[in-house]
Design an enzyme around this catalytic site. Sequence first.
Site: not given
Ligand code: IMP
Ligand code: MG
Length: 180
Positions: A42, A101, A104, A132, A153, A160, A166
């Site tokens: 979302k 969005d 990370d 990030k 974070f 969220d 959100r």
């Molecule tokens: P990744 O798989 O670690 O790259 O994470 C991706 C998903 O984790 C994103 O699409 C977000 O939904 C969530 N996410 C990563 N970092 C943050 C943050 O700082 N705040 C909120 N959600 C995050």
């Molecule tokens: Mg999320």
Amino acid sequence: MHEDLSRVVYSEDEIQRRVRELGAELAREYAGVRPLIVGILKGSFFFLADLVRAMDAPVELRFLKASSYGAGTVTSGNVVIDIASDLQADISGRHVLVVDDIIDTGVTLRRIVDLLAEKNPASLKVCVLLTKTAARRAEVRHDYAGFVCPPEFLVGYGLDYAERYRNLPYIGVLRPEIYI
Ligand code: IMP
Ligand code: MG
């Protein structure tokens, strides 16, 4: 500012300005090809809505749902992707732009990009609002990004914590005491 945040990182104005720039860039990039824009639910919901309205070009929208966090603040690595709903129709030969969005660890987008690449799109690019840089675990190329963000974070503008925050129109750092 919401009392659960320690500071605002991107104000509503800054976000809107940057999203309009990205939209204009994408409209130029995809002129004449009617891209298939795949929003990852979302978190990308607000970004996507503003981004496509800033694109003066015909687009087609699809959505898919990915989740990995549950109620935590660290990616579990177990990414669940629900592709069933909106991506059954053929994407082969289409110019696909995945919109999310934030990158990370990169695990979520890596999975999604691999999945879509198998379906033979004419092109496959990635646009994220935030990247990030600190904690990358999976290699994932993003073609467009709004901001390089600090390794904290963040919540707001789609991001969220346990489904909260959100709808804040800006993005800020969640106070650690809220999730510890
Ligand atoms: P990744 O798989 O670690 O790259 O994470 C991706 C998903 O984790 C994103 O699409 C977000 O939904 C969530 N996410 C990563 N970092 C943050 C943050 O700082 N705040 C909120 N959600 C995050
Ligand atoms: Mg999320």
